[in-house]
Design a protein around this motif. Sequence first.
Motif, PDB file in Angstrom:
ATOM      1  N   UNK A 157       0.856  -1.185   0.000  1.00 39.50           N
ATOM      2  CA  UNK A 157       0.000   0.000   0.000  1.00 39.50           C
ATOM      3  C   UNK A 157       0.890   1.232   0.000  1.00 39.50           C
ATOM      4  N   UNK A 158       0.597   2.171  -0.866  1.00 34.86           N
ATOM      5  CA  UNK A 158       1.362   3.409  -0.907  1.00 34.86           C
ATOM      6  C   UNK A 158       0.419   4.570  -1.192  1.00 34.86           C
ATOM      7  N   UNK A 159       0.704   5.694  -0.573  1.00 35.90           N
ATOM      8  CA  UNK A 159      -0.090   6.897  -0.771  1.00 35.90           C
ATOM      9  C   UNK A 159       0.871   8.049  -1.027  1.00 35.90           C
ATOM     10  N   UNK A 160       0.598   8.814  -2.071  1.00 35.67           N
ATOM     11  CA  UNK A 160       1.480   9.927  -2.403  1.00 35.67           C
ATOM     12  C   UNK A 160       0.652  11.091  -2.914  1.00 35.67           C
ATOM     13  N   UNK A 161       1.239  12.257  -2.925  1.00 30.59           N
ATOM     14  CA  UNK A 161       0.530  13.456  -3.345  1.00 30.59           C
ATOM     15  C   UNK A 161       0.240  13.418  -4.841  1.00 30.59           C
ATOM     16  N   UNK A 162      -0.883  14.020  -5.206  1.00 32.19           N
ATOM     17  CA  UNK A 162      -1.342  14.069  -6.591  1.00 32.19           C
ATOM     18  C   UNK A 162      -1.583  12.669  -7.160  1.00 32.19           C
ATOM     19  N   UNK A 163      -1.975  11.768  -6.278  1.00 35.32           N
ATOM     20  CA  UNK A 163      -2.296  10.409  -6.699  1.00 35.32           C
ATOM     21  C   UNK A 163      -3.630  10.410  -7.439  1.00 35.32           C
ATOM     22  N   UNK A 164      -3.660   9.853  -8.624  1.00 34.44           N
ATOM     23  CA  UNK A 164      -4.883   9.869  -9.424  1.00 34.44           C
ATOM     24  C   UNK A 164      -5.642   8.547  -9.362  1.00 34.44           C
TER      25      UNK A 164
END
Length: 333
Positions: A191-198
Amino acid sequence: MVYVDTCKKLSDPKKIGRLLHVLKPFILDNWEPQAVGGLKTNEINNYFALAKAFTEVHPVAIRMLDSYRLQHRLSLGRLGTLRDKNVLLIPGISVDGSEWKANYVGHDIFSDRFILTTKILETINKVNEEHDLQDFLENLLIIPVSPFFFPGEIIKYEGKLALQYAFPYMHLEINSILSDTQKKPLKSTHRIKYLRQTKETKGMTEFSDLLFSYNSAVKAKQARYKKMTKEQMEFDMYELKYVTHINRQIMRRSLETILKNFNQPATFFAKKTSYARQIIDDDLINEFGIYDIDSPLEYAGMTNQGESDPSAQRKLGGWLRSYGTEWMSQTPR
């Protein structure tokens, strides 16, 4: 649309057995909840006995939680690899980014609806750009106060700092253990979350603060209470007082087990009205030397954004900057 299967939700405070089952790896067999605040010991013992028997009486109700219980057991065995991390404890409930009315969700912290971690990532990246504290920020481990233990570590991803599940390949071991059973293998635990994820990131799990907050549980049942007799309502409220207390103690005991694995005291970031403060109370804060970002959040409860509010995030940024600078000066690299 983000969703979580009903069987993977924890929301009914009276089903203590489901909470106990999923968190059992963090709790010793001889542990028992304590009666405080005028609650009766014999009542606590009776409700807890029912909780322990729940898995035998309702095996189907806990079957879908087995993989998370196994994941917790394996996570506990891996915590030693994270012992030097700087732990940031946050609520496991967040606003979901709705434009007109704030909705609150208890998804895992990597879900795109969990706006608090989105705001934290914005703050972390801003602090790093302005003060170059990447070594410190990449040593952060974010742990939500949640029945589902999915800690997130800060990593460098596509030139920015992102949030990744700390044990991304655990599904391989889980599937190996489950290979001789009828259970479906897990596709992935990465699982990964990053900014400007579409790309939409669906929640794997969900829980409600009704598990832990007596006031929230009572408020949620007002419509039902109107259809009850006074005696029925009073008995239901009586039960909720006991079961929410036991649930809080189960969650607290689990956090104690987790926090004992780290070399440095954790930091706690939650508004004054958060259910998390009924679990991480002053006694636990003092026992583990937890640094409480308390006064900076005194106004966070006045908006519907809570810890995601810009004023709260500025205070979090201030702590990251000051503590990070001190940590960088004292840590050999």
